[in-house]
Design a protein around this motif. Structure first.
Motif, PDB file in Angstrom:
ATOM      1  N   LEU A   1      -1.426  -2.454   5.852  1.00 25.35           N
ATOM      2  CA  LEU A   1      -1.120  -2.075   4.473  1.00 25.35           C
ATOM      3  C   LEU A   1      -1.051  -0.562   4.273  1.00 25.35           C
ATOM      4  CD1 LEU A   1      -3.481  -4.646   2.697  1.00 25.35           C
ATOM      5  CD2 LEU A   1      -1.002  -4.831   2.996  1.00 25.35           C
TER       6      LEU A   1
ATOM      7  N   LYS B   1      -4.164   1.715  -4.615  1.00 23.16           N
ATOM      8  CA  LYS B   1      -3.757   0.336  -4.296  1.00 23.16           C
ATOM      9  C   LYS B   1      -4.814  -0.361  -3.446  1.00 23.16           C
ATOM     10  CE  LYS B   1       1.183   1.297  -4.297  1.00 23.16           C
ATOM     11  NZ  LYS B   1       2.313   1.572  -3.415  1.00 23.16           N
TER      12      LYS B   1
ATOM     13  N   GLN C   1      -6.220  -4.460  -3.164  1.00 17.00           N
ATOM     14  CA  GLN C   1      -6.119  -5.089  -1.844  1.00 17.00           C
ATOM     15  C   GLN C   1      -7.505  -5.487  -1.339  1.00 17.00           C
ATOM     16  OE1 GLN C   1      -4.200  -1.776   0.007  1.00 17.00           O
ATOM     17  NE2 GLN C   1      -2.140  -2.450  -0.567  1.00 17.00           N
TER      18      GLN C   1
ATOM     19  N   SER D   1      -9.244  -9.704  -0.900  1.00 16.91           N
ATOM     20  CA  SER D   1      -9.674 -10.201   0.412  1.00 16.91           C
ATOM     21  C   SER D   1     -11.143 -10.599   0.274  1.00 16.91           C
ATOM     22  CB  SER D   1      -9.527  -9.098   1.478  1.00 16.91           C
ATOM     23  OG  SER D   1     -10.548  -8.132   1.338  1.00 16.91           O
TER      24      SER D   1
END
Length: 185
Positions: A73, A131, A135, A139
């Motif tokens: 990512l 970001k 993310q 998770s």
């Protein structure tokens, strides 16, 4: 499980888009044993005592295996051990298998898994990209906070030997998901 690196950070002031942020999240691997005390890691800076450190969050561990997910990512980020602000980079720390209360002998210490780590703005500052917060939340790769039952030194290569299992308690991932749902309400 074993420690891949021990990481310490110094107090740092960052100008983030005009706002001065004081943080200790910039942790880097050190080539020496570190001392895990009852409320923190000696020589490591904690700038936000309301949300980090203390009895239940004295030591933060993060899995090296999780790095691969975030490298995809964030391909332009230099993924040095400690980038997530962890004191201990551990080869295979699995939040879905570790229960709150599970206890481990590590080096000279005894550590008890307590709670998850929730992401804050400082993780975004460390990655230079906000970001990462969403993310991270999306998770179960939150890492594990540990209570120090027995203080002492740990070093790279030390193994985590489980000495108590608490399968009746929620896993660290369960706690993390519950916290994320609570914040969404």
């Amino acid at each position: 499980m074993k420690i891949i690196s021990t990481n310490l950070g110094e107090r740092k002031e960052i100008d983030w888009k005009g706002e001065l942020i004081t943080t200790g999240i910039f942790k880097y691997a050190v080539d020496k044993p570190i001392f895990l005390d009852t409320e923190d890691v000696k020589g490591d800076s904690i700038c936000d005592r309301e949300n980090h450190g203390g009895i239940l969050q004295a030591v933060y561990g993060y899995s090296l295996k999780h790095y691969d997910y975030f490298k995809k990512l964030h391909p332009n980020v230099n993924f040095e051990n400690g980038i997530f602000g962890e004191n201990l980079t551990i080869d295979d720390l699995e939040e879905t298998k570790i229960h709150s209360g599970d206890t481990f002998k590590v080096g000279e210490t005894i550590l008890e898994a307590t709670v998850q780590r929730d992401p804050c703005i400082k993780l975004g500052v460390r990655f230079n990209d906000m970001k990462i917060l969403k993310q991270f939340w999306n998770s179960t790769f939150c890492g594990v906070y540990f209570k120090v039952i027995q203080t002492g030194f740990v070093k790279s290569g030390d193994k985590f030997i489980q000495i108590k299992s608490c399968p009746e308690n929620p896993t660290i991932a369960d706690l993390y998901v519950a916290q994320r749902i609570a914040k969404e309400m």
